[in-house]
Design a protein around this motif. Structure first.
Motif, PDB file in Angstrom:
ATOM      1  N   TYR A 177       5.209   4.791  -1.327  1.00  0.00           N
ATOM      2  CA  TYR A 177       4.231   4.802  -1.814  1.00  0.00           C
ATOM      3  C   TYR A 177       3.494   3.358  -1.424  1.00  0.00           C
ATOM      4  CZ  TYR A 177      -0.479   6.278  -2.868  1.00  0.00           C
ATOM      5  OH  TYR A 177      -1.342   6.967  -2.968  1.00  0.00           O
ATOM      6  N   ALA A 178       4.508   2.553  -2.538  1.00  0.00           N
ATOM      7  CA  ALA A 178       3.866   1.070  -2.723  1.00  0.00           C
ATOM      8  C   ALA A 178       3.405   0.630  -1.348  1.00  0.00           C
ATOM      9  CB  ALA A 178       4.125   1.079  -4.188  1.00  0.00           C
ATOM     10  N   LEU A 179       4.635   0.232  -0.669  1.00  0.00           N
ATOM     11  CA  LEU A 179       5.531  -0.001   0.025  1.00  0.00           C
ATOM     12  C   LEU A 179       4.410  -0.166   1.027  1.00  0.00           C
ATOM     13  CD1 LEU A 179       8.998  -0.831   0.480  1.00  0.00           C
ATOM     14  CD2 LEU A 179       7.289  -2.465  -0.147  1.00  0.00           C
ATOM     15  N   GLU A 191      -5.398  -3.343  -4.203  1.00  0.00           N
ATOM     16  CA  GLU A 191      -4.935  -2.464  -5.644  1.00  0.00           C
ATOM     17  C   GLU A 191      -4.868  -1.307  -5.687  1.00  0.00           C
ATOM     18  OE1 GLU A 191      -6.905  -3.591  -8.560  1.00  0.00           O
ATOM     19  OE2 GLU A 191      -7.239  -5.892  -7.691  1.00  0.00           O
ATOM     20  N   ARG A 192      -4.892  -0.329  -4.924  1.00  0.00           N
ATOM     21  CA  ARG A 192      -3.774   0.833  -5.033  1.00  0.00           C
ATOM     22  C   ARG A 192      -2.132   0.575  -5.012  1.00  0.00           C
ATOM     23  NH1 ARG A 192      -6.583   5.652  -3.713  1.00  0.00           N
ATOM     24  NH2 ARG A 192      -4.405   6.689  -3.240  1.00  0.00           N
ATOM     25  N   THR A 193      -1.853  -0.460  -4.311  1.00  0.00           N
ATOM     26  CA  THR A 193      -0.268  -0.867  -4.436  1.00  0.00           C
ATOM     27  C   THR A 193      -0.381  -1.821  -6.363  1.00  0.00           C
ATOM     28  OG1 THR A 193      -0.179  -1.964  -2.504  1.00  0.00           O
ATOM     29  CG2 THR A 193       1.330  -2.134  -3.868  1.00  0.00           C
ATOM     30  N   ASP A 199      -2.013  -0.317  -8.479  1.00  0.00           N
ATOM     31  CA  ASP A 199      -2.362   1.368  -9.267  1.00  0.00           C
ATOM     32  C   ASP A 199      -0.830   1.854  -9.519  1.00  0.00           C
ATOM     33  OD1 ASP A 199      -4.817   0.335 -10.401  1.00  0.00           O
ATOM     34  OD2 ASP A 199      -5.438   1.623  -8.721  1.00  0.00           O
ATOM     35  N   VAL A 200      -0.278   2.098  -8.112  1.00  0.00           N
ATOM     36  CA  VAL A 200       1.227   2.849  -8.159  1.00  0.00           C
ATOM     37  C   VAL A 200       1.919   2.201  -8.184  1.00  0.00           C
ATOM     38  CG1 VAL A 200       2.695   3.691  -6.062  1.00  0.00           C
ATOM     39  CG2 VAL A 200       0.163   3.732  -5.373  1.00  0.00           C
ATOM     40  N   TYR A 201       1.884   1.143  -8.810  1.00  0.00           N
ATOM     41  CA  TYR A 201       3.760   0.758  -9.965  1.00  0.00           C
ATOM     42  C   TYR A 201       2.751   0.904 -11.261  1.00  0.00           C
ATOM     43  CZ  TYR A 201       5.909  -2.051  -5.893  1.00  0.00           C
ATOM     44  OH  TYR A 201       5.968  -2.527  -4.750  1.00  0.00           O
ATOM     45  N   ARG A 202       1.736   0.284 -11.235  1.00  0.00           N
ATOM     46  CA  ARG A 202       1.783   0.830 -12.983  1.00  0.00           C
ATOM     47  C   ARG A 202       1.463   2.122 -13.451  1.00  0.00           C
ATOM     48  NH1 ARG A 202      -4.047  -0.048 -13.063  1.00  0.00           N
ATOM     49  NH2 ARG A 202      -3.174  -2.355 -12.875  1.00  0.00           N
ATOM     50  N   GLU A 203       1.560   3.670 -12.324  1.00  0.00           N
ATOM     51  CA  GLU A 203       1.643   5.175 -12.989  1.00  0.00           C
ATOM     52  C   GLU A 203       2.974   5.182 -12.679  1.00  0.00           C
ATOM     53  OE1 GLU A 203      -0.552   6.725 -13.871  1.00  0.00           O
ATOM     54  OE2 GLU A 203      -2.083   5.438 -14.095  1.00  0.00           O
ATOM     55  N   CYS A 204       3.674   4.631 -11.508  1.00  0.00           N
ATOM     56  CA  CYS A 204       5.222   4.827 -11.835  1.00  0.00           C
ATOM     57  C   CYS A 204       5.387   4.231 -13.188  1.00  0.00           C
ATOM     58  CB  CYS A 204       5.349   4.361 -10.628  1.00  0.00           C
ATOM     59  SG  CYS A 204       7.189   4.027 -10.541  1.00  0.00           S
ATOM     60  N   LEU A 205       5.869   3.361 -13.153  1.00  0.00           N
ATOM     61  CA  LEU A 205       6.579   2.583 -14.689  1.00  0.00           C
ATOM     62  C   LEU A 205       5.995   3.136 -15.883  1.00  0.00           C
ATOM     63  CD1 LEU A 205       5.674  -1.048 -13.900  1.00  0.00           C
ATOM     64  CD2 LEU A 205       7.834  -0.048 -13.803  1.00  0.00           C
ATOM     65  N   LYS A 206       4.922   4.392 -15.172  1.00  0.00           N
ATOM     66  CA  LYS A 206       4.233   4.335 -16.913  1.00  0.00           C
ATOM     67  C   LYS A 206       5.004   6.182 -17.028  1.00  0.00           C
ATOM     68  CE  LYS A 206      -0.655   4.129 -17.490  1.00  0.00           C
ATOM     69  NZ  LYS A 206      -1.225   4.730 -16.899  1.00  0.00           N
ATOM     70  N   LEU A 207       5.296   6.150 -15.981  1.00  0.00           N
ATOM     71  CA  LEU A 207       5.969   7.814 -15.809  1.00  0.00           C
ATOM     72  C   LEU A 207       7.066   7.779 -16.101  1.00  0.00           C
ATOM     73  CD1 LEU A 207       5.452  10.761 -14.921  1.00  0.00           C
ATOM     74  CD2 LEU A 207       6.139  10.504 -12.931  1.00  0.00           C
ATOM     75  N   ILE A 208       7.971   6.785 -15.725  1.00  0.00           N
ATOM     76  CA  ILE A 208       9.983   7.228 -16.060  1.00  0.00           C
ATOM     77  C   ILE A 208       9.555   6.920 -17.737  1.00  0.00           C
ATOM     78  CG2 ILE A 208      11.811   5.043 -15.593  1.00  0.00           C
ATOM     79  CD1 ILE A 208      10.532   4.265 -13.573  1.00  0.00           C
TER      80      ILE A 208
END
Length: 632
Positions: A388-390, A400-402, A404-413
């Motif tokens: 998704y990020a790539l 900016e969406r990229t 956000d994707v990394y930020r949300e992923c790191l928050k979820l793990i």
């Protein structure tokens, strides 16, 4: 004189006299089969042939009015007595009334029917038979009166309405039948009642009246089937514009219903019959965009067939994509945690190239978080976030969406249980590509705090040539974990510093160049100090980790051999352990010895010295005991 055993209730008989004496069962001595076998069919046929004729009462012939009056009086008394006993038995009332009818006494028959209705007026069978008697004997007004009372008291019994209307129509009273239909429609019956009214009007070629009834019908029953019947009625009367208008109104009202698929298919097929292929295509596409994929199976099949018949190459491809999309929707609906199906679905949407659809599928896919916080369940899932990020960075170009994707992923793990170094690195590398070194360092710093692995932050600082920062990071990492890989990685970093341009000169394969010899010696010494710290840790703090200690020494030995002239293999060889094959017991669950297995044990030099001292001490003790025993 009466016997002593006589029973007063049996007169002069005794109990023994009144007993039923059964024949004594005979024992079958010869059990062999008889030469002539008798079948069950033969037994039944003989039993029927020997059956006596049924005894019926003789037929009574009535010769005069007096006998007839006696017969009627007797029968009426029997019926009245029977009714008195079983008042709620409807069949008795019906037989009584029908008998009176057979005697042509219709007033008495009506009296019986009315009495029966007083007992149970909700029983529509009574009303039906009562009215049929009046109709059969051509008492039309009486029959009308019965039907009118019946439909007034039981308006939800459709059979009463049908019979009433049928009688009036057979009499040619069309206006009266129509009036009865209107009374019935005021009760809003089911669809069949409305359709019967429409057929009634069409039998007399009243098309406008039938159209008006259809309008009321679809208002009373706003279902897909009702609208389709209305449209087909208009189509049958060659009113294409009216039929299209009916379909359009139906779509406005019922586009969100569960059975809307049936409506869209009928609408598209109507346009197809009218040779309006573009209209039909638009209807199919509109339907596919609005109907959930799980309910659009028939719609996809019809659309593919339509495109194969009327469409071009591009249209056929779109239809096939739609069919595959439906298949993937079915798969992910059955098992939302089937990440392989999500990957295939995403690849399909990426081949089409619609950003909105691609993002929608990605968002739906990452919403299916693994149920357990175990890394093996997350290893496939995490690549949904990576892809998704790539996609956002490389294809959509939305940085900016990229982020956000990394930020949300790191928050979820759940980093307190496990983490993924790959995500931290990809997020940091993305920030580097955006020339945001501060953001990259912040991400990698968080990685060191939450996921202490030797490949987070450290690789970044090495690539930047920050050796001092790298050493500090290794020290921070060793405060958190003393894993074997960390020690080896730290030592290799110190050894590789002699190959960097800003540290020491290059080191060839066969030896060391003469440039900066002091700096190279310093690199070697620092690498040796890391190995010595590691060996000391395993010797004092983790003596049970013998295999890790042996592997560490092997790495050190290899590194010393690669140092060429600067290397000193003897430093390591004196610390190498001896490998011993040993056996240990294997115990079953109940504690019994189930067998033995071999394993490799490592004996280090300091352990050899301790063992030799123990042997000397035991020998000295034994000698001392022997001397004392000899003296005694």
């Amino acid at each position: 004189m009466a016997s002593k055993d006589a029973d007063p209730s049996l007169g002069y008989l005794t109990r023994k006299d009144t007993e039923v004496k059964l024949p004594r069962p005979t024992r079958v001595k010869n059990k062999t089969p008889a030469p002539i076998q008798i079948t069950a069919e033969q037994i039944l046929r003989e039993a029927r042939e020997r059956q006596e004729a049924e005894i019926r009462p003789p037929k009574q012939k009535i010769t005069d009015t007096t006998e007839l009056a006696d017969y009627r009086l007797r029968k009426r008394k029997e019926f009245e007595d029977l009714i008195r006993r079983v008042r709620w038995n409807v069949s008795v009332w019906i037989k009584y009334a029908q008998w009176e009818e057979s005697q042509k006494d219709f007033n008495r028959a009506r009296s019986v029917w009315e009495r029966a209705l007083e007992v149970d007026y909700r029983n529509h069978t009574l009303w039906l038979k009562y009215a049929e008697v009046e109709m059969k004997n051509k008492f039309i007004n009486h029959a009308r009166n019965v039907w009118d009372r019946a439909v007034t008291l039981l308006p939800r019994v459709d059979q009463l309405w049908y019979k009433y209307i049928h009688m009036e129509e057979m009499l040619g009273n069309v206006a009266g039948a129509r009036q009865i239909f209107e009374r019935w429609m005021s009760w809003m019956p089911d669809q069949q009642g409305w359709l019967s009214y429409i057929k009634f009007e069409l039998r007399y070629n009243e098309v406008e009246r039938a159209r008006a009834i259809y309008e009321r019908f679809v208002q009373c029953h706003p279902k897909v089937g009702a609208w389709i019947k209305f449209a087909k009625f208009e189509m049958k009367n060659r009113e294409i514009v009216r039929a299209r208008n009916v379909y359009e109104r139906a779509v406005e009202k019922l586009a969100d219903e569960e059975d809307a698929e049936q409506l869209f298919v009928a609408f598209a097929e109507f346009e197809e019959r009218c040779k309006e292929t573009e209209r039909a295509r638009c209807i199919y596409k509109f339907a596919l965009d609005h109907i959930p994929k799980g309910r659009a199976e028939d719609l996809y099949r019809k659309f593919v067939a339509f495109e194969k018949q009327y469409g071009d190459k591009e249209g056929i491809e779109d239809a096939i994509v739609g069919k595959r999309r439906f298949q993937y929707e079915d798969e992910v609906r059955k098992n939302p945690l089937n990440y392989d199906a999500w990957f295939d679905y995403i690849r399909l949407e990426e081949s089409v190239g619609s950003k909105g659809r691609i993002r929608e599928v990605y968002e739906r896919a990452i919403a299916n978080v693994p149920p357990a916080e175990e890394k093996r369940y997350w290893q496939r899932y995490i690549y949904l976030w990576i892809n998704y990020a790539l996609y956002e960075e490389l294809d959509a170009g939305d940085m900016e969406r990229t982020r956000d994707v990394y930020r949300e992923c790191l928050k979820l793990i759940p980093h307190e249980k496990f983490s993924f170094a790959k995500i931290w690195l990809l997020a940091a590398q993305f920030e580097i590509r955006q020339l945001n070194l501060k953001g990259a360092r912040q991400i990698l710093g968080n990685a060191i705090g939450k996921a202490p692995k030797d490949k987070a932050y450290i690789d970044f600082e090495i690539s930047e040539g920050e050796n001092e920062r790298t050493r500090q990071l290794y020290e921070r990492l060793l405060d958190r974990t003393k894993h074997l890989k960390v020690w080896i990685s730290y030592a290799k970093f110190e050894a590789s510093a002699m190959q960097e341009n800003n540290g020491c000169s290059d080191l060839p394969q066969d030896g060391v160049q003469e440039h900066h010899p002091e700096e190279k010696k310093g690199c070697v010494q620092r690498a040796r100090r890391v190995f010595e710290r590691a060996i000391n840790y395993y010797r004092t703090s983790a003596p049970e980790l013998k295999e890790e200690r042996a592997m560490l020494l092997e790495e050190w030995l290899n590194m010393e051999s690669n140092f060429a002239e600067l290397g000193n293999i003897s430093l390591v060889q004196s610390k190498l352990p001896k490998k011993l094959k040993k056996r240990k017991q294997i115990k079953s669950e109940d504690g019994a010895v189930a067998g033995y297995e071999e394993y490799i044990d490592y004996v280090f030099p300091e352990e050899n010295q301790a063992t030799n001292l123990k042997i000397l001490e035991a020998a000295y003790k034994w000698k001392k005991q022997k001397i004392s025993s000899d003296e005694e």
